[in-house]
Design an enzyme around this catalytic site. Structure first.
Site, mmCIF file in Angstrom:
data_model
loop_
_atom_site.group_PDB
_atom_site.id
_atom_site.type_symbol
_atom_site.label_atom_id
_atom_site.label_comp_id
_atom_site.label_asym_id
_atom_site.label_seq_id
_atom_site.Cartn_x
_atom_site.Cartn_y
_atom_site.Cartn_z
ATOM 1 N N LYS A 13 -8.956 8.266 2.291
ATOM 2 C CA LYS A 13 -9.803 6.554 1.895
ATOM 3 C C LYS A 13 -10.992 6.342 2.699
ATOM 4 C CE LYS A 13 -5.304 4.234 3.009
ATOM 5 N NZ LYS A 13 -4.485 5.765 3.507
ATOM 6 N N GLU B 214 -1.085 4.705 14.000
ATOM 7 C CA GLU B 214 -0.221 6.419 13.360
ATOM 8 C C GLU B 214 -1.081 7.656 14.261
ATOM 9 O OE1 GLU B 214 -1.022 8.270 8.938
ATOM 10 O OE2 GLU B 214 -2.713 7.190 9.527
ATOM 11 N N CYS C 179 0.719 -1.620 0.117
ATOM 12 C CA CYS C 179 -0.232 0.311 -0.248
ATOM 13 C C CYS C 179 0.942 1.285 0.494
ATOM 14 C CB CYS C 179 -1.144 0.074 0.931
ATOM 15 S SG CYS C 179 -1.913 -1.405 1.061
ATOM 16 N N HIS D 43 -9.673 2.127 0.274
ATOM 17 C CA HIS D 43 -8.324 2.294 0.342
ATOM 18 C C HIS D 43 -8.380 1.491 -1.362
ATOM 19 C CE1 HIS D 43 -4.629 1.075 1.432
ATOM 20 N NE2 HIS D 43 -4.676 -0.334 2.087
ATOM 21 N N PHE E 72 1.811 -3.154 4.116
ATOM 22 C CA PHE E 72 2.028 -4.503 5.075
ATOM 23 C C PHE E 72 3.385 -4.752 5.166
ATOM 24 C CE2 PHE E 72 -2.525 -6.772 4.705
ATOM 25 C CZ PHE E 72 -2.338 -5.866 6.039
ATOM 26 N N HIS F 244 -2.085 7.959 6.360
ATOM 27 C CA HIS F 244 -2.986 6.305 6.574
ATOM 28 C C HIS F 244 -4.132 5.562 6.588
ATOM 29 C CE1 HIS F 244 -2.379 3.157 4.215
ATOM 30 N NE2 HIS F 244 -1.869 2.090 5.017
#
Length: 400
Positions: free
Chosen positions: A324, A305, A162, A329, A388, A294
């Protein structure tokens, strides 16, 4: 080193088919989340995605072109075309010779691969489409952009889950800043809304059954989206000399690896990436007034975060939002869509909201711009991408 600006952006997403529709959607605070048209959503535990339902391939490409383009590569070309047109690029042989194309994609053309697998294992065919390989290769978007404009500089694709397109933009920025490239077309695209991909994400149990509520105490997971975004980067002096109108300046990039866990995020890695981007920018902490987070709306990401942002900024006031919540996403394209959102926020003096926000979470104690856009001009902003594999990429932008 040269100052680098953005002179063109292009977007396609669930919010619309161009940057104007994208920006109108972001500032409205209304999520473009729902069923994907033409797909039976009853076969999944979740019913909603952020699909580009208004996109029509035949409106953008001839049939012979579509035979060579997976959906993700179509998104890359459509977004690049809009960005290059806005930038008003005047192609010369010298410019074509060294212009870079750097894109990001997590899955590439896996949808084309799935069609082949279906033929082999479901329809008992003994062969697949002869163009399966060129359709499915992850660098197809970059290669088609290079061929469209005749650019012969570096052209490649980064795949870091991502963070893919944020890494791509960061590397393109460094190339232009250093003089390695006189211009770059950079961003990312993704088309992950096919059966195998959706079933794989369903198995992870991180998809919300209704909608995306980043930073809310009652958040239940992410919503998968599709789309693409591209930016044209060039030296500020060159842009001004040719009469182009810079949208914003890209001033910093930081990237780190958590070296901790494949799927659980680390606050240390996120903190370090933000600090590296700020240091690279040469700006003071107090010059940053906004962060495009994010913000996936998973339990782990949002709390980690939030803590990282508080660690970096301390008591310094900074507004934060996750777009998002509206465009979903988009995996490898996420960093590019959110970079464009950040650039337009600086350009227009409006900060997009975190949509669908309901209940404050003490672990996400931030100014998350809940539900309504905020008309305020900030000098600089960050755009966070955390993937990830513990792969973090943070971009820093400054208003012009």
């Amino acid at each position: 080193m040269r100052r680098v600006c953005i002179t063109g952006v292009g977007v396609i997403s669930s919010l619309g088919n161009d940057r104007a529709e994208f920006w109108d959607g972001l500032t409205s605070g209304v999520a473009a989340i729902g069923p994907k048209l033409g797909m039976d959503m009853e076969q999944f535990r979740f019913k909603n995605v952020a699909a580009a339902n208004g996109y029509k391939p035949e409106a953008n490409f001839e049939a012979k072109e579509l035979a060579l383009l997976d959906r993700f590569a179509q998104f890359a070309l459509v977004a690049a075309d809009e960005a290059v047109k806005q930038a008003g690029v005047e192609w010369t042989e010298a410019l074509r010779e060294d212009t870079a194309v750097v894109t990001g994609s997590c899955l590439g053309g896996r949808g084309a691969e799935e069609v082949g697998y279906w033929e082999l294992f479901h329809n008992n065919k003994n062969r697949v489409h002869p163009l399966t390989i060129p359709l499915s290769m992850s660098n197809a978007g970059a290669s088609h952009i290079s061929m469209k404009y005749g650019t012969r500089g570096a052209a490649y694709t980064i795949s870091t889950a991502c963070s893919s397109s944020a890494h791509a933009i960061g590397q393109a920025f460094w190339m232009v800043r250093s003089g390695a490239a006189p211009m770059a077309i950079t961003g990312g695209s993704e088309a992950p809304l096919f059966l195998g991909s959706l079933k794989a994400w369903e198995a992870m149990r991180v998809i919300s059954k209704d909608t995306c509520r980043p930073f809310s105490a009652d958040r239940t997971g992410l919503i998968l989206g599709e789309g693409g975004a591209m930016l044209v980067l060039e030296p500020l002096d060159d842009a001004l000399a040719r009469g182009a109108k810079p949208l914003a300046e890209i001033v910093g990039f930081g990237m780190t690896s958590d070296a901790a866990h494949l799927t659980n995020p680390s606050g240390d890695g996120a903190t370090s990436a933000m600090r590296k981007a700020i240091k690279d920018s040469g700006l003071a902490l107090e010059q940053f007034g906004y962060i495009n987070a994010h913000g996936t709306a998973t339990q782990a990401n949002d709390s980690v975060e939030s803590a990282a942002i508080r660690t970096v900024f301390g008591k310094q006031a900074v507004a934060v939002s996750s777009t998002k919540s509206m465009h979903g996403h988009t995996l490898g394209a996420a960093g590019a869509l959110e970079a464009v959102a950040s650039v337009m926020a600086l350009q227009c003096g409006v900060l997009p909201p975190t949509a669908n926000y309901t209940t404050p979470d003490p672990e996400c104690e931030l100014d998350v711009i809940p539900n309504e856009a905020r008309a305020v001009r900030v000098e600089a902003c960050l755009s966070n991408s955390f993937a990830f594999g513990g792969l973090n990429a943070v971009l820093a932008f400054k208003a012009i």
